[in-house]
Design a protein around this motif. Structure first.
Motif, PDB file in Angstrom:
ATOM      1  N   LEU A  99       4.351 -45.991 -23.509  1.00  4.78           N
ATOM      2  CA  LEU A  99       3.886 -47.160 -24.246  1.00  4.78           C
ATOM      3  C   LEU A  99       4.502 -47.179 -25.642  1.00  4.78           C
ATOM      4  CD1 LEU A  99       2.027 -49.633 -24.567  1.00  4.78           C
ATOM      5  CD2 LEU A  99       0.245 -48.050 -25.324  1.00  4.78           C
ATOM      6  N   GLY A 100       4.523 -46.014 -26.293  1.00  5.01           N
ATOM      7  CA  GLY A 100       5.148 -45.925 -27.613  1.00  5.01           C
ATOM      8  C   GLY A 100       6.637 -46.197 -27.561  1.00  5.01           C
ATOM      9  N   LEU A 101       7.299 -45.760 -26.504  1.00 10.29           N
ATOM     10  CA  LEU A 101       8.730 -46.022 -26.348  1.00 10.29           C
ATOM     11  C   LEU A 101       8.994 -47.507 -26.133  1.00 10.29           C
ATOM     12  CD1 LEU A 101      11.615 -44.862 -25.993  1.00 10.29           C
ATOM     13  CD2 LEU A 101      11.129 -44.753 -23.552  1.00 10.29           C
ATOM     14  N   SER A 102       8.181 -48.148 -25.286  1.00 17.68           N
ATOM     15  CA  SER A 102       8.403 -49.579 -25.035  1.00 17.68           C
ATOM     16  C   SER A 102       8.033 -50.431 -26.248  1.00 17.68           C
ATOM     17  CB  SER A 102       7.626 -50.039 -23.809  1.00 17.68           C
ATOM     18  OG  SER A 102       6.235 -49.933 -24.035  1.00 17.68           O
ATOM     19  N   ALA A 103       7.116 -49.937 -27.101  1.00 13.57           N
ATOM     20  CA  ALA A 103       6.757 -50.671 -28.317  1.00 13.57           C
ATOM     21  C   ALA A 103       7.746 -50.407 -29.444  1.00 13.57           C
ATOM     22  CB  ALA A 103       5.353 -50.294 -28.763  1.00 13.57           C
ATOM     23  N   GLY A 104       8.566 -49.374 -29.299  1.00 14.67           N
ATOM     24  CA  GLY A 104       9.561 -49.061 -30.309  1.00 14.67           C
ATOM     25  C   GLY A 104       9.086 -48.092 -31.377  1.00 14.67           C
ATOM     26  N   THR A 105       7.884 -47.532 -31.235  1.00 13.38           N
ATOM     27  CA  THR A 105       7.381 -46.589 -32.240  1.00 13.38           C
ATOM     28  C   THR A 105       7.851 -45.165 -31.991  1.00 13.38           C
ATOM     29  OG1 THR A 105       5.332 -46.339 -30.985  1.00 13.38           O
ATOM     30  CG2 THR A 105       5.333 -47.952 -32.765  1.00 13.38           C
ATOM     31  N   PHE A 106       8.143 -44.831 -30.749  1.00 15.50           N
ATOM     32  CA  PHE A 106       8.633 -43.488 -30.433  1.00 15.50           C
ATOM     33  C   PHE A 106      10.125 -43.530 -30.184  1.00 15.50           C
ATOM     34  CE2 PHE A 106       4.373 -42.007 -28.452  1.00 15.50           C
ATOM     35  CZ  PHE A 106       3.862 -41.773 -29.716  1.00 15.50           C
ATOM     36  N   ASP A 107      10.770 -42.443 -30.505  1.00 13.88           N
ATOM     37  CA  ASP A 107      12.186 -42.264 -30.221  1.00 13.88           C
ATOM     38  C   ASP A 107      12.332 -41.883 -28.742  1.00 13.88           C
ATOM     39  OD1 ASP A 107      14.741 -39.975 -31.004  1.00 13.88           O
ATOM     40  OD2 ASP A 107      14.872 -42.142 -31.305  1.00 13.88           O
ATOM     41  N   PRO A 108      13.430 -42.214 -28.095  1.00 11.79           N
ATOM     42  CA  PRO A 108      13.608 -41.794 -26.687  1.00 11.79           C
ATOM     43  C   PRO A 108      13.567 -40.286 -26.505  1.00 11.79           C
ATOM     44  CG  PRO A 108      15.174 -43.511 -27.228  1.00 11.79           C
ATOM     45  CD  PRO A 108      14.481 -43.152 -28.510  1.00 11.79           C
ATOM     46  N   LYS A 109      13.816 -39.520 -27.554  1.00  8.14           N
ATOM     47  CA  LYS A 109      13.769 -38.059 -27.450  1.00  8.14           C
ATOM     48  C   LYS A 109      12.351 -37.574 -27.152  1.00  8.14           C
ATOM     49  CE  LYS A 109      17.603 -37.392 -30.590  1.00  8.14           C
ATOM     50  NZ  LYS A 109      18.027 -36.909 -31.892  1.00  8.14           N
ATOM     51  N   VAL A 110      11.345 -38.319 -27.604  1.00  5.60           N
ATOM     52  CA  VAL A 110       9.949 -37.936 -27.352  1.00  5.60           C
ATOM     53  C   VAL A 110       9.672 -37.967 -25.853  1.00  5.60           C
ATOM     54  CG1 VAL A 110       7.550 -38.570 -27.714  1.00  5.60           C
ATOM     55  CG2 VAL A 110       9.155 -38.708 -29.602  1.00  5.60           C
ATOM     56  N   CYS A 111      10.077 -39.027 -25.185  1.00  3.95           N
ATOM     57  CA  CYS A 111       9.854 -39.131 -23.741  1.00  3.95           C
ATOM     58  C   CYS A 111      10.720 -38.133 -22.976  1.00  3.95           C
ATOM     59  CB  CYS A 111      10.144 -40.543 -23.256  1.00  3.95           C
ATOM     60  SG  CYS A 111       8.879 -41.714 -23.780  1.00  3.95           S
ATOM     61  N   ASN A 112      11.895 -37.864 -23.458  1.00  8.78           N
ATOM     62  CA  ASN A 112      12.751 -36.865 -22.803  1.00  8.78           C
ATOM     63  C   ASN A 112      12.157 -35.474 -22.942  1.00  8.78           C
ATOM     64  OD1 ASN A 112      14.572 -38.780 -22.000  1.00  8.78           O
ATOM     65  ND2 ASN A 112      15.941 -38.495 -23.758  1.00  8.78           N
ATOM     66  N   ALA A 113      11.466 -35.203 -24.041  1.00  5.17           N
ATOM     67  CA  ALA A 113      10.846 -33.896 -24.230  1.00  5.17           C
ATOM     68  C   ALA A 113       9.662 -33.706 -23.283  1.00  5.17           C
ATOM     69  CB  ALA A 113      10.381 -33.741 -25.682  1.00  5.17           C
ATOM     70  N   LEU A 114       8.996 -34.791 -22.898  1.00  2.83           N
ATOM     71  CA  LEU A 114       7.860 -34.687 -21.979  1.00  2.83           C
ATOM     72  C   LEU A 114       8.304 -34.358 -20.560  1.00  2.83           C
ATOM     73  CD1 LEU A 114       5.572 -37.635 -23.095  1.00  2.83           C
ATOM     74  CD2 LEU A 114       5.151 -35.205 -23.363  1.00  2.83           C
TER      75      LEU A 114
END
Length: 145
Positions: free
Chosen positions: A129-144
């Motif tokens: 959700l944060g990635l699609s809203a633009g608040t998170f960097d793609p690296k955050v989702c890659n780290a998960l």
């Protein structure tokens, strides 16, 4: 051991004896594990509801949760990601809270594994959700993952 109706009646008569008041139907309370139950209710159509859970309606609710989560995933694939991930985050968070407060399973380890799984789903949905809203960097989702 399985008792016949006659043997159960004899057991009840031996245990209850003359203590029962007149006019009251005899009652023999039995406390058993849900896996030991056999009969038209627990072995028939409703057997899906009795599989070692304290809350007999947890399995159908869990199935509905999975169907709703799958539907939201399909919505996310069609293009409207933000509402789908917001719905998934809320759904996973609510289901996590329900499981935390009700402890649906008999064994502690089963409850812990279910809670960890639901917490992981909620964190992944929140990160997407944060990635699609633009608040998170793609690296955050890659780290998960």
């Amino acid at each position: 051991a399985m008792l016949s109706p006659f043997a159960l009646w004899q057991l009840h008569q031996e245990v209850a004896g003359p203590v029962l008041p007149r006019g009251k139907p005899p009652v023999t309370p039995l406390q058993v594990e849900s896996q030991q139950l056999q009969g038209p209710i627990t072995s028939g159509v409703l057997s899906f509801c009795f599989e070692g859970a304290h809350w007999q309606f947890f399995s159908p609710v869990d199935l509905a949760f999975r169907v709703a989560l799958g539907s939201l995933s399909a919505v996310a694939l069609t293009g409207s990601r933000m509402p789908a991930f917001a719905g998934s985050t809320v759904l996973c968070g609510c289901f996590f809270a329900t499981t935390l407060f009700h402890a649906p399973y008999v064994y502690f380890s089963e409850n812990v594994v279910l809670l960890l799984l639901q917490l992981g789903l909620a964190i992944c949905a929140l990160a997407h959700l944060g990635l699609s809203a633009g608040t998170f960097d793609p690296k955050v989702c890659n780290a998960l993952f």
